[in-house]
Enzyme design. Structure first.
Site, PDB file in Angstrom:
ATOM      1  N   GLU A  56     -12.096  -1.004  -8.487  1.00  0.00           N
ATOM      2  CA  GLU A  56     -12.223   0.172  -9.343  1.00  0.00           C
ATOM      3  C   GLU A  56     -11.143   0.283 -10.407  1.00  0.00           C
ATOM      4  OE1 GLU A  56     -13.119   4.984  -8.849  1.00  0.00           O
ATOM      5  OE2 GLU A  56     -12.716   3.756  -7.073  1.00  0.00           O
ATOM      6  N   ARG A  92     -27.474   7.444  -9.981  1.00  0.00           N
ATOM      7  CA  ARG A  92     -26.574   8.559  -9.697  1.00  0.00           C
ATOM      8  C   ARG A  92     -26.365   9.486 -10.888  1.00  0.00           C
ATOM      9  NH1 ARG A  92     -21.986   5.511  -5.946  1.00  0.00           N
ATOM     10  NH2 ARG A  92     -23.295   5.391  -4.062  1.00  0.00           N
ATOM     11  N   GLU A 140       0.860  -1.182   0.000  1.00  0.00           N
ATOM     12  CA  GLU A 140       0.000   0.000   0.000  1.00  0.00           C
ATOM     13  C   GLU A 140       0.897   1.233   0.000  1.00  0.00           C
ATOM     14  OE1 GLU A 140      -2.395   2.864  -0.071  1.00  0.00           O
ATOM     15  OE2 GLU A 140      -3.402   0.911   0.003  1.00  0.00           O
ATOM     16  N   GLY A 157     -19.244   4.770   1.852  1.00  0.00           N
ATOM     17  CA  GLY A 157     -20.461   4.562   2.646  1.00  0.00           C
ATOM     18  C   GLY A 157     -20.584   3.171   3.227  1.00  0.00           C
ATOM     19  N   GLY A 158     -20.090   2.172   2.507  1.00  0.00           N
ATOM     20  CA  GLY A 158     -19.984   0.828   3.075  1.00  0.00           C
ATOM     21  C   GLY A 158     -21.171  -0.094   2.886  1.00  0.00           C
ATOM     22  N   ASN A 212      -9.824   4.161  -0.502  1.00  0.00           N
ATOM     23  CA  ASN A 212     -11.205   4.643  -0.539  1.00  0.00           C
ATOM     24  C   ASN A 212     -12.161   3.688   0.144  1.00  0.00           C
ATOM     25  OD1 ASN A 212     -10.961   7.107  -1.865  1.00  0.00           O
ATOM     26  ND2 ASN A 212     -10.930   6.161  -3.872  1.00  0.00           N
TER      27      ASN A 212
END
Length: 519
Positions: free
Chosen positions: A483, A342, A73, A86-87, A81
């Site tokens: 992502e 969205r 990392e 929001g999870g 992120n």
């Protein structure tokens, strides 16, 4: 017209010319030939680049098969992120739905994703998510993730409630227990401030990475790293392969503007500073196939008065847009289906905001606030982004909303909830539970979209293998999830689907490594 206003008005269109130029540039860097590596500093079975949902899921699955795993990392803490999102997580056809007689299906889930993704989603990948999501939920629960029991969220753009609510109120509800599990089991080597620099290639096969330990991220330099030379270079062999879980590029000022020139440097993002494109660019350089890089998603729940993700997103989403309303402060009227996907909402919000920063006002009442997670309300009130009022008239006066038009709009909406039908914007009120905007006190908040998710990335197959532009087959030794990949969500993703996407394909990649160990 300001740069930001121009971007807001024009971000809806996309182009692909930049992708071709990018590929030509990336091709100039095709990794480090293995033959030139005199000595490897270390050797692992699997190297995972990134420590969010996909990275942790892969590392845990692979290590439990007895494999020696390194997870790196570049930032000083794990999670990326994933830790601040929001999870909440979508899972079609799950046991809670069954117990509550909520009718769902794999086909309906894919149909919903295609609607918001403008039909360019890769349905084979959506199928993997639908088929494996319950396994994924079980996996994270076994690690210690906790969901609000017996509750399904009816997220925007979904046809039915199908999303679990994480108790922690953010992605930390997965990252913390998964990381704790990883440390307890002691089978994964984790290194923070360790930056991926390049692939080590044996012909077209990935056999290792070059990284820098002791790296110090500098947000001003972004992902090109032309000046940031911090850290000590190490050559790491990956006997079975490398898993890319490095996330998206929403904070990469240069790269995101290459994809869409209308997104200017001052355009805000919900992402953490390390969300840059360095790993993606290197993957393209060794022949990974790019998919839909120019599609950038804006999150329509953000507050313009706070930087980044802030503390208000969950409140605006789950209180105001799930059950309340959003109005144009100039007219006092609604202008969209608050429960739409969205992209639809972000488009509508930008049209209202225009050039004069006419930020719409999202509204909820006391009954709604009591029905949602209390943590969604507490911090925004303390930070002052959410305002509390004794009457709707006070709310209108504070935000300078035309009072009569606003009160009439609230009355009409409350009537729609009672009737179960919204003739103005055709919002799905089937699961509104009778909640409207009628019980004092009332809550208001300004809303403006911010860059949230970069839809494109490298192409993968159902086994999380990265596909080569040269052979159209998997690049041996290279996997990806989350992502950094493209195609799953198409032009725009539904909320809560990114979490299940990253966790599932991270898990799948780990399982593929486990199969190799048994072979």
């Amino acid at each position: 017209m300001s740069e930001v206003s121009l971007a807001r008005r024009n971000f809806l269109k996309t182009g692909a010319a930049a992708a071709a130029a990018l590929m030509a540039s990336a091709a100039a860097n095709a990794g480090i030939p293995a033959a030139t590596v005199k000595k490897y500093d270390e050797e692992f079975d699997v190297v995972v680049v990134g420590s969010g949902f996909a990275g942790m899921a892969c590392a845990l699955k692979a290590s439990r098969a007895g494999l020696k795993v390194l997870m790196i990392e570049k930032m000083s803490v794990v999670g990326g992120n994933s830790a601040i999102c929001g999870g909440n997580v979508a899972c079609p056809v799950n046991p809670v739905q069954k117990a509550q007689n909520i009718q769902d299906s794999k086909e309906l889930f894919i149909k919903d994703c295609l609607k918001d993704g403008l039909g360019i989603n890769y349905t084979n990948l959506l199928g993997v998510i639908a088929d494996r999501c319950n396994d994924t939920i079980k996996f994270v629960e076994e690690c210690g993730a906790e969901f609000v029991p017996n509750k399904m969220l009816f997220e925007a753009g979904h046809s039915v409630p199908r999303s679990y609510e994480i108790k922690a109120g953010s992605g930390s509800g997965y990252i913390n227990p998964m990381f704790a599990t990883m440390k307890k089991e002691g089978k994964v080597t984790v290194r923070t401030r360790c930056k991926f620099d390049d692939f080590i290639m044996d012909g077209d096969d990935v056999v290792g990475i070059v990284c820098r330990e002791g790296y110090r991220f500098n947000a001003k330099l972004q992902s090109d790293d032309l000046e940031n030379k911090t850290g000590k270079t190490k050559y790491i062999r990956a006997k079975m392969g490398v898993m890319l879980a490095a996330g998206g590029f929403s904070r990469d000022i240069w790269f995101r503007q290459v994809q869409d020139p209308r997104v200017v440097p001052s355009t805000d993002s919900t992402n953490q500073p390390g969300a840059t494109a360095g790993v993606l660019i290197k993957a393209l350089g060794i022949g990974a196939t790019p998919v839909q890089l120019c599609w950038l998603q804006f999150l329509p729940y953000c507050n313009p008065r706070e930087k980044g993700f802030g503390v208000s997103v969950n409140f605006t989403n789950h209180a105001c847009m799930d059950f309340g309303i959003v109005v144009d402060r100039k007219t006092g009227k609604r202008f969209m289906d608050e429960h739409a996907g969205r992209k639809i909402k972000a488009d509508a919000l930008f049209a209202v905001i225009g050039n004069d920063e006419n930020y719409p006002i999202a509204v909820a009442d006391d009954a709604i606030v009591k029905a949602i997670n209390p943590s969604f309300v507490k911090l925004p009130l303390e930070m002052g982004t959410v305002k509390k009022f004794n009457t709707l008239e006070e709310l209108a006066d504070f935000y300078k909303i035309p009072k009569e038009a606003f009160l009439e709009q609230v009355k009409k909406f409350n009537g729609y909830v009672k009737a179960g039908e919204d003739p103005e914007f055709h919002r799905n009120l089937k699961f509104s539970n009778g909640l409207d905007v009628s019980k004092a006190p009332f809550y208001g908040i300004e809303v403006s979209p911010k860059i949230h998710h970069t839809m494109g990335g490298v192409m993968i197959n159902e086994k999380a293998q990265v596909i080569s532009t040269k052979t159209h087959q998997p690049i041996k030794g290279l996997y990806a999830g989350g992502e950094i990949t493209g195609g799953v969500h198409g032009a725009s993703r539904l909320g809560t689907v990114a979490v299940i996407d990253a966790l599932t394909f991270g898990m799948v990649a780990g399982e593929e490594f486990a199969k190799m160990a048994k072979a």
